[in-house]
Design an enzyme around this catalytic site. Structure first.
Site, PDB file in Angstrom:
ATOM      1  N   LYS A 279       0.828  -1.215   0.000  1.00  0.00           N
ATOM      2  CA  LYS A 279       0.000   0.000   0.000  1.00  0.00           C
ATOM      3  C   LYS A 279       0.864   1.267   0.000  1.00  0.00           C
ATOM      4  CE  LYS A 279      -2.248  -1.235   3.773  1.00  0.00           C
ATOM      5  NZ  LYS A 279      -1.725  -2.569   4.094  1.00  0.00           N
TER       6      LYS A 279
ATOM      7  N   ARG B 186     -10.101  -0.105   8.509  1.00  0.00           N
ATOM      8  CA  ARG B 186      -9.611  -1.451   8.800  1.00  0.00           C
ATOM      9  C   ARG B 186     -10.659  -2.296   9.503  1.00  0.00           C
ATOM     10  NH1 ARG B 186      -3.706  -0.203   8.727  1.00  0.00           N
ATOM     11  NH2 ARG B 186      -2.636  -2.186   8.828  1.00  0.00           N
TER      12      ARG B 186
ATOM     13  N   ARG C 217      11.751  -5.940   4.897  1.00  0.00           N
ATOM     14  CA  ARG C 217      11.384  -4.562   4.583  1.00  0.00           C
ATOM     15  C   ARG C 217      12.209  -3.567   5.414  1.00  0.00           C
ATOM     16  NH1 ARG C 217       5.208  -2.477   4.920  1.00  0.00           N
ATOM     17  NH2 ARG C 217       5.359  -2.814   7.162  1.00  0.00           N
TER      18      ARG C 217
ATOM     19  N   ARG D 286      11.064  -1.726  10.932  1.00  0.00           N
ATOM     20  CA  ARG D 286       9.956  -1.471  11.862  1.00  0.00           C
ATOM     21  C   ARG D 286       9.939  -2.529  12.939  1.00  0.00           C
ATOM     22  NH1 ARG D 286       4.577  -0.346   8.396  1.00  0.00           N
ATOM     23  NH2 ARG D 286       3.701  -1.611  10.067  1.00  0.00           N
TER      24      ARG D 286
ATOM     25  N   ARG E  95      -0.582  -9.558  12.711  1.00  0.00           N
ATOM     26  CA  ARG E  95      -1.167  -8.549  11.831  1.00  0.00           C
ATOM     27  C   ARG E  95      -1.964  -9.205  10.707  1.00  0.00           C
ATOM     28  NH1 ARG E  95       4.228  -5.925  10.605  1.00  0.00           N
ATOM     29  NH2 ARG E  95       3.176  -4.771   8.957  1.00  0.00           N
TER      30      ARG E  95
HETATM   31  P1  ADP Z   1       0.692  -2.582   7.887  1.00  0.00           P
HETATM   32  O1  ADP Z   1       2.014  -2.815   7.218  1.00  0.00           O
HETATM   33  O2  ADP Z   1       0.390  -3.615   8.933  1.00  0.00           O
HETATM   34  O3  ADP Z   1      -0.430  -2.325   6.908  1.00  0.00           O
HETATM   35  P2  ADP Z   1       0.452   0.173   8.921  1.00  0.00           P
HETATM   36  O4  ADP Z   1       1.678   0.997   8.860  1.00  0.00           O
HETATM   37  O5  ADP Z   1      -0.685   0.515   8.008  1.00  0.00           O
HETATM   38  O6  ADP Z   1       0.940  -1.321   8.745  1.00  0.00           O
HETATM   39  O7  ADP Z   1      -0.128   0.126  10.424  1.00  0.00           O
HETATM   40  C1  ADP Z   1       0.697  -0.178  11.507  1.00  0.00           C
HETATM   41  C2  ADP Z   1      -0.127  -0.361  12.769  1.00  0.00           C
HETATM   42  O8  ADP Z   1      -0.872   0.843  13.074  1.00  0.00           O
HETATM   43  C3  ADP Z   1      -1.200  -1.448  12.714  1.00  0.00           C
HETATM   44  O9  ADP Z   1      -0.675  -2.728  12.990  1.00  0.00           O
HETATM   45  C4  ADP Z   1      -2.168  -0.963  13.811  1.00  0.00           C
HETATM   46  O10 ADP Z   1      -1.673  -1.235  15.103  1.00  0.00           O
HETATM   47  C5  ADP Z   1      -2.153   0.532  13.619  1.00  0.00           C
HETATM   48  N1  ADP Z   1      -3.197   1.001  12.678  1.00  0.00           N
HETATM   49  C6  ADP Z   1      -2.976   1.561  11.453  1.00  0.00           C
HETATM   50  N2  ADP Z   1      -4.139   1.872  10.858  1.00  0.00           N
HETATM   51  C7  ADP Z   1      -5.123   1.501  11.702  1.00  0.00           C
HETATM   52  C8  ADP Z   1      -6.564   1.544  11.667  1.00  0.00           C
HETATM   53  N3  ADP Z   1      -7.225   2.040  10.612  1.00  0.00           N
HETATM   54  N4  ADP Z   1      -7.242   1.062  12.727  1.00  0.00           N
HETATM   55  C9  ADP Z   1      -6.615   0.555  13.784  1.00  0.00           C
HETATM   56  N5  ADP Z   1      -5.278   0.472  13.898  1.00  0.00           N
HETATM   57  C10 ADP Z   1      -4.528   0.938  12.875  1.00  0.00           C
END
Ligand code: ADP
Ligand code: ZN
Length: 217
Positions: A13, A88, A122, A155, A166
């Site tokens: 994404k 999400r 990553r 990360r 996740r």
């Molecule tokens: P990923 O690579 O898992 O898509 P992101 O960078 O989008 O990672 O998100 C990292 C973390 O931030 C998630 O694992 C969650 O803890 C939190 N997070 C991000 N977006 C949301 C959301 N829309 N609702 C709830 N938690 C979120």
């Protein structure tokens, strides 16, 4: 254009949305980036979300929604946006519906095995957040960002145990959104990834071409 880029963690994404940002002239709103930055700065928000982000659990909907609303206020009038990492949950999607009408969903379909391989290798830029992969999408100079020279880091949630969590959260809480938006007849642009070392550019071009056809780019 009001769009969502949708897919499992590690589906790409962030990689695709940053590449499309300039071409589309939209604001990319990346929830995870906002949360990581707030944790780094140790702000009030950062204190609230830290434990969730570290475990790979979802931050509570009310907190996420507050952040989204604040961020959307900063999108200049007439400019579009691309949401990365939101919604999400069904509840988040329901709330979004009362804020904005989504034109299109950019869907990234990636097998689990590829996701795990990608996420464990990553790396991110400390300064600008650009995404690299030490196996499949290498920076020109090891450990340094191509764009800004910033230092690359891993990360803390990109380790196998948290990645599995996740993915699990994605399958139970987030994937049902596909059905949700299908039922609402929201248009999808679907991208299927077939190999771990597939370069991002052809997919970006495919999405841009489809968006043009739809009159959104
Ligand atoms: P990923 O690579 O898992 O898509 P992101 O960078 O989008 O990672 O998100 C990292 C973390 O931030 C998630 O694992 C969650 O803890 C939190 N997070 C991000 N977006 C949301 C959301 N829309 N609702 C709830 N938690 C979120
Ligand atoms: Zn950088």
């Amino acid at each position: 254009m009001k769009a969502i880029i949708f897919g499992a963690p590690g589906a790409g994404k962030g990689t695709y949305s940053t590449r499309m940002q300039n071409q589309l002239g939209v604001d990319v709103i990346a929830m995870g980036d906002i949360f990581r930055e707030s944790v780094k700065q140790n702000t009030e928000l950062g204190k609230k979300v830290k434990s969730y982000v570290e475990k790979g659990a979802l931050v509570p909907d009310e907190v996420v929604l507050e952040v989204l609303k604040d961020r959307l206020k900063k999108v200049p009038k007439g400019k579009g946006f691309l949401l990365d990492g939101f919604p999400r949950t069904i509840a988040q999607a329901e709330s979004l519906q009362s804020i904005a009408k989504i034109d299109v969903i950019l869907m990234l379909d990636v097998p689990d095995q590829i996701i795990i391989e990608r996420l464990t290798s990553r790396r991110l830029c400390k300064s600008c957040g650009a995404v690299y992969n030490i196996r499949f999408l290498k920076p020109k100079v090891e450990g340094k960002c191509d764009k800004c020279g910033g230092e690359l880091y891993q990360r803390s949630d990109d380790n196998e145990a948290v990645i599995r969590n996740r993915l699990q959260v994605y399958k139970t809480q987030t994937e049902p959104l596909v059905e949700y938006y299908r039922k609402k007849n929201t248009p999808f642009i679907v991208n299927v990834t077939k190999s771990v070392d597939q370069p991002p550019e052809p997919m970006v071009e495919h999405m841009m071409a489809e968006l043009k056809k739809m009159g959104l780019a």
